[in-house]
Design an enzyme around this catalytic site. Structure first.
Site, PDB file in Angstrom:
ATOM      1  N   CYS A   1     -13.919  -9.971   5.700  1.00 53.51           N
ATOM      2  CA  CYS A   1     -13.378 -10.917   6.398  1.00 53.51           C
ATOM      3  C   CYS A   1     -14.151 -11.952   6.890  1.00 53.51           C
ATOM      4  CB  CYS A   1     -12.531 -10.523   7.758  1.00 53.51           C
ATOM      5  SG  CYS A   1     -11.584  -8.967   7.393  1.00 53.51           S
TER       6      CYS A   1
ATOM      7  N   ASP B   1      -4.629 -11.443   5.539  1.00 53.64           N
ATOM      8  CA  ASP B   1      -5.841 -10.897   5.994  1.00 53.64           C
ATOM      9  C   ASP B   1      -5.899  -9.808   4.900  1.00 53.64           C
ATOM     10  OD1 ASP B   1      -8.003  -9.274   6.744  1.00 53.64           O
ATOM     11  OD2 ASP B   1      -7.700 -10.395   8.966  1.00 53.64           O
ATOM     12  N   ASP B   2      -6.977  -9.640   3.955  1.00 51.26           N
ATOM     13  CA  ASP B   2      -7.050  -8.340   3.096  1.00 51.26           C
ATOM     14  C   ASP B   2      -5.880  -8.380   2.153  1.00 51.26           C
ATOM     15  OD1 ASP B   2      -9.224  -7.591   4.417  1.00 51.26           O
ATOM     16  OD2 ASP B   2      -8.359  -5.797   5.148  1.00 51.26           O
TER      17      ASP B   2
ATOM     18  N   ASP C   1      -8.243 -13.767   2.888  1.00 53.95           N
ATOM     19  CA  ASP C   1      -9.885 -13.918   3.083  1.00 53.95           C
ATOM     20  C   ASP C   1     -10.315 -12.885   1.857  1.00 53.95           C
ATOM     21  OD1 ASP C   1      -8.811 -11.633   4.015  1.00 53.95           O
ATOM     22  OD2 ASP C   1      -9.725 -11.854   6.065  1.00 53.95           O
ATOM     23  N   ASN C   2      -9.988 -11.860   1.650  1.00 51.70           N
ATOM     24  CA  ASN C   2     -10.400 -11.161   0.492  1.00 51.70           C
ATOM     25  C   ASN C   2      -9.324 -10.079   0.040  1.00 51.70           C
ATOM     26  OD1 ASN C   2     -11.648  -9.929   3.404  1.00 51.70           O
ATOM     27  ND2 ASN C   2     -10.697  -8.360   2.201  1.00 51.70           N
TER      28      ASN C   2
END
Ligand SMILES: *[C@@H]1O[C@H](CO)[C@@H](O)[C@H](O)[C@H]1NC(C)=O
Ligand SMILES: *[C@@H]1O[C@H](CO)[C@@H](O)[C@H](O)[C@H]1NC(C)=O
Ligand SMILES: *[C@@H]1O[C@H](CO)[C@@H](O)[C@H](O)[C@H]1NC(C)=O
Ligand SMILES: *[C@@H]1O[C@H](CO)[C@@H](O)[C@H](O)[C@H]1NC(C)=O
Length: 596
Positions: free
Chosen positions: A77, A41-42, A333-334
């Site tokens: 997200c 995540d991130d 996700d990013n």
């Protein structure tokens, strides 16, 4: 993807099952591979987070292929994950935010995606499917069962408002009620659940798909009150101070004491950069830099538990004797920025730090220790996974299966037939994280990035020497960066911008105008594209393979990307022309090729 590997096998009962639920197999199949997707995540790639993960290197990078030009298309997200699991860009899912009315799990359900996304297709294609950890934002202790996420043989979700708590997660397994893990380290809880699902999948038999989605290295977010019926008008004071650095496991807190954010040219620059709210940011002071360096270290420390999880998954697959028949995909996700362009920790921007993300795949037929330079995006991952499972792509995919074997990578690189562009889009706010990100000033919240709505293109074509980022903001500001000359994206080349050096050289200026016209016509096509138009926008721009500069001049003269106002969601009426209004027939007479 090596299709011949599958087409050699004898017809299996699977194809009959799939036919009834409309998920076509690509060919007769037998021993289908398992697929394990590890989704962080991130996680940045630009700031070097992968360099601090030795077990990731040992088990995935050294044993698989690193896809070094992989991008998310919406750098936050929930929209990014919906794109990932549907194969469609956010302008086609219309899940563009993390909360209702424009996003979050309720919007995912409302748009009909819960009946039509990857796990549902995989199940229809004969796979057992498992998921552990965060699925989407606003999937909560209140709405987890209305409805349950579809498509999972086994699931164990992290739920809001406890999703981002490293020491007090709440999870919800299958149809059971939520359970609190107060005092347990969330990444370790997730790891144990992942190992359990691998055991379950092996016991059940048959091919399986498992997603292990850690929230690491996302910020820690304490529980806060938000009115889901009216989130945009929730008392914002309640969220001040709740977003803090990620919390590493006790055993990793001592690591990397000297490490700091890389001091790249775009690190807290003396001159403002970017557009809109970013351009107005004050330079970060030394207290904030010290805080951000510690924040960066905390991210790296927190990722160590993910590194261990990777080894745990690989060892367990090996113990079960299925490692050789399992694909392992690693992504996030990013991306993330922290001090670049004077930004507080966060994402949601179109800068390389936010959109360029890790993608590593190992498995049967995939070259070990290789790097692929093909351009790919998150909308390509559902098509890729279906292809690995031997299942046909959905007709409405915006993405397409990424070539994975070294021979298919090579032939795609040679033919140049895979896209060189990624469509980037965002709607809403920039949400700075950490203690200096946003604050209360006189009862009002300050620090939010307003008007953070933009359409952009990232274009990379080494053969032709293009490495560009072009953006049009809802304020109608434009950005154009040449990342070969300016990797930090500090010098906006758009005609009329302060740092456009083309102004003085007339010949270059003419070239630049032509380039901008082409980029704008391409963006006009990709920003509202669907299906094949997203994959092959040049086929729209050049239906008969034509190429003629006056074409772009005329297009630019009549139709260009623009906004009428800045809104928080995808409201077509505010977004100017939706497509090229152009008489293609008239232009069919002109010769040339459909290229930039
Ligand atoms: C942990 O979460 C539970 C709900 O699952 C909550 O009741 C409790 O107050 C939380 N503890 C802390 C220390 O935040
Ligand atoms: C980008 O920069 C490189 C290196 O300076 C240069 O060769 C190339 O022509 C530039 N491209 C454009 C479109 O300005
Ligand atoms: C945001 O954009 C609107 C145009 O939609 C403009 O009127 C407003 O001034 C902008 N706000 C800021 C803070 O830039
Ligand atoms: C996207 O969703 C929003 C919120 O439901 C809605 O107002 C808007 O019209 C939708 N946009 C499109 C293009 O369908």
């Amino acid at each position: 993807m090596n299709f011949s590997r599958y087409s050699l096998f004898a017809l299996a009962t699977f194809s009959a099952v799939a036919a009834t639920i409309n998920q076509e197999p690509l060919g007769p199949l037998k021993e289908r591979p398992n697929i394990v997707f590890i989704l962080t995540d991130d996680q940045d790639v630009e700031l070097g987070s992968l360099d601090y993960m030795p077990l990731l290197h040992k088990h995935l990078i050294n044993e698989g292929t690193l896809f070094s030009r992989h991008y998310c298309t919406t750098a936050i997200c929930c929209p990014s994950r919906v794109t990932l699991w549907t194969g469609k860009n956010a302008h086609n899912t219309n899940v563009t935010d993390i909360f209702p009315p424009y996003g979050g799990y309720p919007k995912f359900v409302h748009e009909g995606h819960n009946e039509n996304y990857l796990p549902v297709w995989l199940q229809a294609g004969g796979y057992n499917t498992f998921y552990t950890s965060k699925l989407f934002n606003t999937h909560t202790t209140d709405n987890y069962n209305s409805p349950y996420p579809a498509g999972w043989t086994g699931s164990d979700f992290l739920l809001d408002p406890f999703t981002y708590q490293y020491l007090n997660a709440t999870t919800q397994r299958n149809r059971e009620p939520p359970v609190s893990w107060e005092g347990h380290y969330t990444t370790d809880v997730i790891a144990e659940k992942a190992y359990g699902f691998i055991d379950d999948a092996v016991a059940l038999g048959g091919p399986f798909f498992l997603t292990v989605a850690t929230v690491t290295p996302h910020s820690n977010v304490a529980a806060f009150e938000i009115d889901l019926d009216d989130p945009l008008n929730s008392p914002l004071e309640s969220i001040v101070g709740v977003v803090t650095p990620p919390i590493p496991a006790e055993r990793h807190k001592h690591l990397f004491p000297e490490v700091k954010i890389p001091r790249t040219e775009n690190f807290n620059p003396d001159k403002p950069s970017g557009a809109s709210w970013i351009k107005a940011l004050p330079q970060l002071n030394s207290a904030i830099i010290t805080y951000n360096d510690a924040f960066y270290r905390a991210r790296l420390q927190a990722l160590q538990a993910v590194d261990e999880l990777i080894e745990g998954v690989v060892s367990l697959l090996s113990e079960h004797g299925i490692l050789d028949n399992t694909y392992i995909i690693y992504s996030t996700d990013n991306g993330y920025h922290i001090s670049q362009h004077r930004l507080h920790p966060g994402k949601e921007c179109g800068f390389e730090e936010d959109i360029h993300i890790p993608l590593i795949i190992r498995g049967p037929g995939i070259a070990a220790g290789q790097t692929s330079y093909l351009v790919s995006a998150h909308a390509d991952l559902s098509p890729t996974i279906l292809s690995l499972a031997g299942l046909a792509p959905r007709p409405d995919f915006d993405g397409s299966a990424i070539p994975l074997t070294s021979s298919s990578v090579l032939s795609a690189e040679e033919s140049g037939e895979r896209g060189e562009h990624v469509n980037i889009e965002f709607w809403g706010l920039g949400l700075p994280e950490g203690k200096y990100g946003f604050s209360l000033d006189d009862g009002k919240i300050v620090g939010f990035g307003v008007n953070n709505t933009y359409k952009a293109l990232r274009i990379i074509n080494s053969a032709k020497g293009y490495n560009l980022y072009y953006a049009v903001w809802c304020t109608n500001e434009h950005e154009l960066y040449n990342l070969t000359a300016d990797p930090g994206q500090l010098r906006n080349l758009y005609p009329g911008s302060e740092s456009s050096s083309f102004k003085v050289v007339e010949r270059h200026e003419a070239e630049l105008y032509r380039l901008v016209q082409r980029l704008d016509a391409l963006l006009l096509t990709t920003k509202s594209c669907k299906g094949v138009t997203c994959r092959k926008p040049w086929s729209v721009l050049h239906p008969k393979g034509d190429r003629y500069d006056a074409f772009y001049a005329d297009v630019a003269g009549t139709t260009s990307v623009r906004f009428d106002k800045c809104l928080l969601g995808y409201i077509k009426e505010a977004e100017g022309p939706q497509s090229l209004e152009f008489d293609f027939e008239e232009w069919a007479a002109f010769g040339g090729r459909g290229e930039l």
